[in-house]
Design a protein around this motif. Structure first.
Motif, mmCIF file in Angstrom:
data_model
loop_
_atom_site.group_PDB
_atom_site.id
_atom_site.type_symbol
_atom_site.label_atom_id
_atom_site.label_comp_id
_atom_site.label_asym_id
_atom_site.label_seq_id
_atom_site.Cartn_x
_atom_site.Cartn_y
_atom_site.Cartn_z
ATOM 1 N N TRP A 1 45.259 35.145 36.795
ATOM 2 C CA TRP A 1 46.247 35.778 37.678
ATOM 3 C C TRP A 1 46.123 35.195 39.083
ATOM 4 O O TRP A 1 45.186 35.504 39.774
ATOM 5 N N PRO A 2 47.023 34.257 39.433
ATOM 6 C CA PRO A 2 48.155 33.731 38.655
ATOM 7 C C PRO A 2 47.682 32.665 37.678
ATOM 8 O O PRO A 2 46.548 32.213 37.738
ATOM 9 N N VAL A 3 48.605 32.249 36.810
ATOM 10 C CA VAL A 3 48.247 31.236 35.821
ATOM 11 C C VAL A 3 49.380 30.247 35.557
ATOM 12 O O VAL A 3 49.190 29.240 34.879
ATOM 13 N N PRO B 1 49.659 35.425 31.740
ATOM 14 C CA PRO B 1 49.369 36.027 33.047
ATOM 15 C C PRO B 1 48.816 37.439 32.872
ATOM 16 O O PRO B 1 49.475 38.294 32.272
ATOM 17 N N VAL B 2 47.603 37.682 33.374
ATOM 18 C CA VAL B 2 46.939 38.977 33.179
ATOM 19 C C VAL B 2 46.469 39.511 34.534
ATOM 20 O O VAL B 2 45.510 38.980 35.112
ATOM 21 N N PRO B 3 47.109 40.547 35.067
ATOM 22 C CA PRO B 3 46.623 41.156 36.303
ATOM 23 C C PRO B 3 45.232 41.732 36.098
ATOM 24 O O PRO B 3 44.878 42.141 34.981
ATOM 25 N N HIS C 1 39.119 36.430 36.500
ATOM 26 C CA HIS C 1 38.529 37.119 35.347
ATOM 27 C C HIS C 1 37.210 36.537 34.841
ATOM 28 O O HIS C 1 36.640 37.065 33.891
ATOM 29 N N SER D 1 40.391 27.720 39.788
ATOM 30 C CA SER D 1 41.422 28.361 38.973
ATOM 31 C C SER D 1 41.821 27.433 37.847
ATOM 32 O O SER D 1 42.619 26.539 38.029
#
Length: 297
Positions: free
Chosen positions: A15-17, A43-45, A70, A296
Motif C-alpha cells: 500500500w500503495p502497490v 493493494p492492501v491498506p 506490511h 517498496s
C-alpha cells in the motif's frame, strides 16, 4: 496470456502497490518458461492486512510478495519463517504448502548476488561500511555476514538505532567484527581508506537528495560503491564514486535478483538468466517510479 481455471495465481501485496515493477518481471519469467501462472498486484491498506492474508489463503493463491508497509506486520499472520526472515524480522516473499504460509526474505540473496554480478565483489574477508540501520540495512548485514565479511561498520544518523542493530547481530555472527558510528565517517579520511565496499541502504539519493559534504577520494582504487537506490540510476553517491573512478552499481540488480529468488521459491524453476533485469531496466528507462523498490517492492 491464456488464463484458465487451472492457472496459478501469484501476486504482491502493499500500500500503495500500483507502481510496482514486480508484475512485469514475474510475468515475463512465467511466459518464458511456459508456466500456467499469472502474477498480479493486490493493494492492501494496513488496516485490512489480516483479512487480506486470510483471503489469499482461502482463495488458494500460490505465493506472493510483500512490500511496505506490511513486511514486518505480516509475520504474526504466517505459519512459519525462513532463517533469513527470522533474523531480519521482515518478510518480502510468502510461499504456500497446503494451507500453511511461510515467510521468506529474498533481499539477502538479491543483495549478495548483485554484488557478485554487478561489482564482481568477493564478500569473504572484506571490510564494509554500511550506511543506514533500517530494514534494508538488516538484510544487507545478514547477507554480508553469512558470506564471510570480516568487518561491517553501520553508520547511521541516529546512533541508538545503529547500536540496536549491532546488538542484535553481534551474538549471531561472532566471526565478523561489527561496529557502529555516525555518518560523520563519510568525512573521515582514515576510516574511508580502509573500506573495501561502501553500501547505501538509506533513501538518500531519491528525489535528488544527497549526503552532506561527501568525498570518496580517500577510498582505495580497488574499493567498490553500491547504492540500493536505483531511480535515478545515477545517484549523487554513485556520481561521486565515478568521479574517483571507483567501480559502482545501483540497486536494480538487487531488485531483479530478489525477484528471481522468489520465483524459484514458488515454482522450483530458475527464470531465464538476465530476463528479469532486462525487463526491469527497459521499464525504468521509460517511466518514473513513485518509490524505490528497495523500500517498496
Amino acid at each position: 496470456m491464456d488464463i484458465q481455471g487451472k492457472t496459478k495465481v501469484l501476486g504482491i501485496i502493499g500500500w500503495p502497490v500500483a507502481h510496482s515493477l514486480s508484475p512485469l518481471m514475474q510475468n515475463a519469467a512465467c511466459a518464458a518458461l511456459g508456466l500456467d501462472c499469472v502474477y498480479v498486484p493486490f493493494p492492501v491498506p494496513p488496516e485490512n492486512l489480516a483479512e487480506a492474508v486470510d483471503g489469499l489463503r482461502a482463495l488458494g493463491v500460490a505465493g506472493f510478495n510483500v512490500t511496505i508497509p506490511h513486511k514486518e506486520a505480516i509475520i504474526g499472520l504466517l505459519d512459519d519463517l525462513s532463517e533469513e526472515a527470522r533474523l531480519i524480522g521482515a518478510v518480502n516473499t510468502v510461499s504456500r504448502d497446503g494451507d500453511r504460509l511461510t515467510g521468506h526474505n529474498t533481499d539477502v540473496t538479491g543483495f549478495t548476488k548483485s554484488l557478485q554480478d554487478d561489482l564482481k565483489f568477493d564478500i569473504k574477508g572484506s571490510r564494509v561500511l554500511l550506511l543506514g540501520a533500517g530494514g534494508a540495512a538488516r538484510a544487507a548485514l545478514v547477507g554480508l555476514c553469512q558470506a564471510g565479511a570480516a568487518a561491517v561498520t553501520v553508520a547511521n544518523r541516529t546512533p541508538a538505532k545503529g547500536k540496536r542493530l549491532i546488538a542484535d547481530f553481534s551474538p549471531v555472527f561472532t566471526g565478523a567484527n561489527l561496529a557502529q558510528c555516525t555518518l560523520d565517517v563519510l568525512k573521515d579520511d582514515c576510516r574511508l581508506k580502509d573500506v573495501d565496499l561502501l553500501v547505501n541502504t538509506t533513501a538518500v539519493g531519491l528525489n535528488g537528495t544527497a549526503f552532506d559534504d561527501i568525498d570518496l577520494a580517500p577510498m582505495a582504487p580497488t574499493a567498490r560503491v553500491y547504492d540500493m537506490v536505483y531511480n535515478p540510476a545515477l545517484t549523487p553517491l554513485l556520481a561521486e564514486a565515478q568521479k574517483h573512478s571507483l567501480l559502482s552499481a545501483n540497486g536494480a540488480g538487487m531488485l531483479a535478483a530478489q525477484g528471481e529468488a522468489a520465483f524459484t521459491i514458488w515454482t522450483a524453476r530458475k527464470p531465464p538468466n538476465g530476463l528479469m533485469k532486462s525487463r526491469l531496466l527497459a521499464a525504468l528507462g521509460g517511466q518514473d517510479m513513485l518509490d524505490n523498490d528497495v523500500y517498496s517492492k
